[in-house]
Design a protein around this motif. Structure first.
Motif, PDB file in Angstrom:
ATOM      1  N   SER A 283       0.828  -1.203   0.000  1.00  0.00           N
ATOM      2  CA  SER A 283       0.000   0.000   0.000  1.00  0.00           C
ATOM      3  C   SER A 283       0.865   1.257   0.000  1.00  0.00           C
ATOM      4  N   LEU A 284       1.853   1.287   0.882  1.00  0.00           N
ATOM      5  CA  LEU A 284       2.731   2.458   0.972  1.00  0.00           C
ATOM      6  C   LEU A 284       3.533   2.643  -0.307  1.00  0.00           C
ATOM      7  N   ASP A 285       4.024   1.554  -0.877  1.00  0.00           N
ATOM      8  CA  ASP A 285       4.787   1.642  -2.126  1.00  0.00           C
ATOM      9  C   ASP A 285       3.916   2.202  -3.250  1.00  0.00           C
ATOM     10  N   PHE A 286       2.668   1.756  -3.303  1.00  0.00           N
ATOM     11  CA  PHE A 286       1.743   2.258  -4.325  1.00  0.00           C
ATOM     12  C   PHE A 286       1.509   3.755  -4.152  1.00  0.00           C
ATOM     13  N   LEU A 287       1.255   4.189  -2.935  1.00  0.00           N
ATOM     14  CA  LEU A 287       1.000   5.604  -2.671  1.00  0.00           C
ATOM     15  C   LEU A 287       2.201   6.463  -3.045  1.00  0.00           C
ATOM     16  N   GLN A 288       3.400   6.013  -2.668  1.00  0.00           N
ATOM     17  CA  GLN A 288       4.614   6.777  -2.980  1.00  0.00           C
ATOM     18  C   GLN A 288       4.842   6.865  -4.489  1.00  0.00           C
ATOM     19  N   THR A 289       4.654   5.750  -5.175  1.00  0.00           N
ATOM     20  CA  THR A 289       4.871   5.714  -6.625  1.00  0.00           C
ATOM     21  C   THR A 289       3.894   6.619  -7.361  1.00  0.00           C
ATOM     22  N   VAL A 290       2.614   6.515  -6.994  1.00  0.00           N
ATOM     23  CA  VAL A 290       1.589   7.301  -7.684  1.00  0.00           C
ATOM     24  C   VAL A 290       1.743   8.792  -7.377  1.00  0.00           C
ATOM     25  N   ALA A 291       2.024   9.123  -6.123  1.00  0.00           N
ATOM     26  CA  ALA A 291       2.203  10.537  -5.759  1.00  0.00           C
ATOM     27  C   ALA A 291       3.344  11.161  -6.546  1.00  0.00           C
ATOM     28  N   GLN A 292       4.425  10.405  -6.720  1.00  0.00           N
ATOM     29  CA  GLN A 292       5.569  10.915  -7.471  1.00  0.00           C
ATOM     30  C   GLN A 292       5.256  10.993  -8.963  1.00  0.00           C
ATOM     31  N   GLN A 293       4.645   9.958  -9.498  1.00  0.00           N
ATOM     32  CA  GLN A 293       4.375   9.900 -10.937  1.00  0.00           C
ATOM     33  C   GLN A 293       3.439  11.013 -11.391  1.00  0.00           C
ATOM     34  N   TYR A 294       2.415  11.305 -10.565  1.00  0.00           N
ATOM     35  CA  TYR A 294       1.406  12.288 -10.965  1.00  0.00           C
ATOM     36  C   TYR A 294       1.554  13.622 -10.229  1.00  0.00           C
ATOM     37  N   ARG A 295       2.661  13.765  -9.504  1.00  0.00           N
ATOM     38  CA  ARG A 295       2.993  15.009  -8.804  1.00  0.00           C
ATOM     39  C   ARG A 295       1.849  15.450  -7.883  1.00  0.00           C
ATOM     40  N   LEU A 296       1.389  14.523  -7.073  1.00  0.00           N
ATOM     41  CA  LEU A 296       0.328  14.807  -6.107  1.00  0.00           C
ATOM     42  C   LEU A 296       0.947  15.199  -4.776  1.00  0.00           C
ATOM     43  N   SER A 297       0.401  16.223  -4.175  1.00  0.00           N
ATOM     44  CA  SER A 297       1.012  16.767  -2.960  1.00  0.00           C
ATOM     45  C   SER A 297       0.602  16.029  -1.688  1.00  0.00           C
ATOM     46  N   HIS A 298      -0.423  15.178  -1.764  1.00  0.00           N
ATOM     47  CA  HIS A 298      -0.912  14.509  -0.553  1.00  0.00           C
ATOM     48  C   HIS A 298      -1.506  13.163  -0.921  1.00  0.00           C
ATOM     49  N   TYR A 299      -1.289  12.189  -0.033  1.00  0.00           N
ATOM     50  CA  TYR A 299      -1.868  10.861  -0.252  1.00  0.00           C
ATOM     51  C   TYR A 299      -3.394  10.879  -0.199  1.00  0.00           C
ATOM     52  N   ASN A 300      -3.975  11.919   0.404  1.00  0.00           N
ATOM     53  CA  ASN A 300      -5.441  12.024   0.442  1.00  0.00           C
ATOM     54  C   ASN A 300      -6.049  12.047  -0.955  1.00  0.00           C
ATOM     55  N   TYR A 301      -5.239  12.439  -1.948  1.00  0.00           N
ATOM     56  CA  TYR A 301      -5.756  12.543  -3.308  1.00  0.00           C
ATOM     57  C   TYR A 301      -5.686  11.214  -4.064  1.00  0.00           C
ATOM     58  N   ILE A 302      -5.196  10.177  -3.403  1.00  0.00           N
ATOM     59  CA  ILE A 302      -5.060   8.855  -4.023  1.00  0.00           C
ATOM     60  C   ILE A 302      -6.015   7.894  -3.343  1.00  0.00           C
ATOM     61  N   LYS A 303      -6.886   7.252  -4.123  1.00  0.00           N
ATOM     62  CA  LYS A 303      -7.899   6.361  -3.563  1.00  0.00           C
ATOM     63  C   LYS A 303      -7.782   4.975  -4.212  1.00  0.00           C
ATOM     64  N   PRO A 304      -7.101   4.040  -3.549  1.00  0.00           N
ATOM     65  CA  PRO A 304      -6.883   2.717  -4.144  1.00  0.00           C
ATOM     66  C   PRO A 304      -8.053   1.761  -3.920  1.00  0.00           C
ATOM     67  N   GLY A 305      -8.268   0.908  -4.910  1.00  0.00           N
ATOM     68  CA  GLY A 305      -9.295  -0.116  -4.799  1.00  0.00           C
ATOM     69  C   GLY A 305     -10.605   0.301  -5.443  1.00  0.00           C
ATOM     70  N   ILE A 306     -11.399  -0.700  -5.828  1.00  0.00           N
ATOM     71  CA  ILE A 306     -12.662  -0.432  -6.520  1.00  0.00           C
ATOM     72  C   ILE A 306     -13.600   0.403  -5.662  1.00  0.00           C
ATOM     73  N   GLY A 307     -13.743   0.048  -4.388  1.00  0.00           N
ATOM     74  CA  GLY A 307     -14.681   0.762  -3.523  1.00  0.00           C
ATOM     75  C   GLY A 307     -14.341   2.230  -3.388  1.00  0.00           C
ATOM     76  N   GLU A 308     -13.069   2.525  -3.113  1.00  0.00           N
ATOM     77  CA  GLU A 308     -12.657   3.918  -2.946  1.00  0.00           C
ATOM     78  C   GLU A 308     -12.727   4.683  -4.262  1.00  0.00           C
ATOM     79  N   ALA A 309     -12.348   4.027  -5.347  1.00  0.00           N
ATOM     80  CA  ALA A 309     -12.426   4.687  -6.654  1.00  0.00           C
ATOM     81  C   ALA A 309     -13.871   5.037  -6.998  1.00  0.00           C
ATOM     82  N   THR A 310     -14.792   4.156  -6.658  1.00  0.00           N
ATOM     83  CA  THR A 310     -16.204   4.424  -6.926  1.00  0.00           C
ATOM     84  C   THR A 310     -16.676   5.642  -6.161  1.00  0.00           C
TER      85      THR A 310
END
Length: 363
Positions: A283-310
């Motif tokens: 989970s942490l690796d995913f958050l770090q990778t996505v935040a860096q790739q898409y230049r997101l300033s906070h993990y709050n902007y990343i919602k993993p999984g079908i339920g959260e994405a919905t």
């Protein structure tokens, strides 16, 4: 005596420890700007729901046909765990709103297949604000702390599981009562729950809809003026939606799936065995990778999984939808939502989850 608030459910299903209130509508764009600028907390605003279209409604029925039996297997397994771990009385405490249908189902499954009576309350917990302590005290006037079972649908990043633990630490300090922060979920993507029936990212049918599958209540609302008074957190009850409510339909349909699964194969242990440390690290690796790739300033902007994405695509300002497979039956509703709102979709076979959504940062 005022009758308990049950939303569109029956009194045998749940008691919502929430106060129905009127709430002005805040458009998504305005809400995101206020949240991201720090002017308002997300729980202080509400974008009023609309009823789903017939096309989208069909996707809910498709999800129920696709994964109803799978969810039934997990409900039986979770009920078995509760039966094993709570030897005396059981008080289910579902976290409004995603946890509510799961709590209703567990109450019925425990009665039908384990001969265990369970009370069921649904209460508010909000990121940064915490659990509704007044609601918690209300429950503890009626039930021993050892009987409590906190229930949610799933974990995404584990934020609510950690919020539950922090809130119960605060409660122990303020009230002198220590309650274990054991969260029971159908599936635990982040290794944050105490008990989970699964660790897979799969389509839980109830996540496809909002209030019309959750007793016609909105997500819970923080009321600053009532924060220190003898009053529950708020919610909006969508009374106008009553002719279109699917809450009872969902419960009845799922209980039929449970009966079929129990009769045909009994209660089978999950074959997916992952330790929590592995899940947390992924989970942490995913958050770090996505935040860096898409230049997101906070993990709050990343919602993993079908339920959260919905949730993001239904009620937040989504900037991007990530999918592992564009042809997956489990994410058809996400594609429909993304296309209807002109949200960019990216497919990556290396995605550790079937889906993830990114909230669009307001610059």
């Amino acid at each position: 005596m005022t009758p308990p608030f049950t939303g569109s459910y029956s009194a045998d299903d749940v008691e919502f420890l929430l106060t129905p209130i009127d709430m002005e509508d805040t458009p998504v764009e305005v809400k995101e700007a206020l949240i991201q600028s720090g002017q308002r907390h997300y729980s202080e605003m509400l974008t009023r729901e609309t009823l789903p279209s017939e096309d989208y409604l069909q996707l809910f029925h498709d999800a129920l046909a696709l994964n109803g039996r799978r969810m039934a297997e997990h409900l039986l397994l979770l009920a078995k765990r509760i039966d094993q771990l709570r030897k005396d009385r059981i008080a289910l405490v579902s976290l409004a709103r995603a946890g509510t249908p799961v709590g209703v189902l567990l109450k019925h499954v425990l009665k039908r297949h384990f001969d265990r009576e369970a009370a069921h309350y649904s209460i508010s917990i909000l990121r940064d604000k915490g659990i509704d302590q007044y609601a918690l005290r209300h429950i503890l006037q009626r039930h021993a702390k050892e009987s409590l079972v906190f229930v949610d649908g799933w974990t995404g990043k584990g934020v609510i599981a950690r919020q539950l633990a922090a809130s119960l630490d605060d409660f122990a300090v303020s009230c002198g009562i220590r309650i274990p922060a054991d969260l029971f979920v159908l599936t635990d993507l982040s290794g944050a729950a105490a008990v989970a029936a699964s660790f897979e990212d799969y389509l839980i049918p109830s996540c496809v809809l909002n209030s019309s599958v959750s007793g016609l209540i909105s997500r819970s609302i923080w009321r600053q003026n009532a924060a220190d008074s003898a009053s529950f957190h708020g919610c909006v009850y969508y009374k106008a939606f009553e002719p279109h409510d699917l809450s009872h339909y969902f419960i009845d349909t799922m209980l039929r799936h449970v009966e079929d699964v129990y009769r045909e194969s009994g209660i089978r242990e999950s074959q997916t065995l992952l330790d929590k440390e592995t899940l947390r690290a992924a989970s942490l690796d995913f958050l770090q990778t996505v935040a860096q790739q898409y230049r997101l300033s906070h993990y709050n902007y990343i919602k993993p999984g079908i339920g959260e994405a919905t949730r993001v695509l239904l009620r937040r300002g989504a900037g991007r939808l990530l999918l592992r497979n564009a042809d997956s039956e489990a994410t058809r509703h996400l594609l429909w939502l993304a296309e209807s709102k002109s949200i960019p979709v990216e497919v990556s076979k290396d995605l550790p989850y079937l889906a993830a959504a990114l909230i669009k940062e307001v610059k």
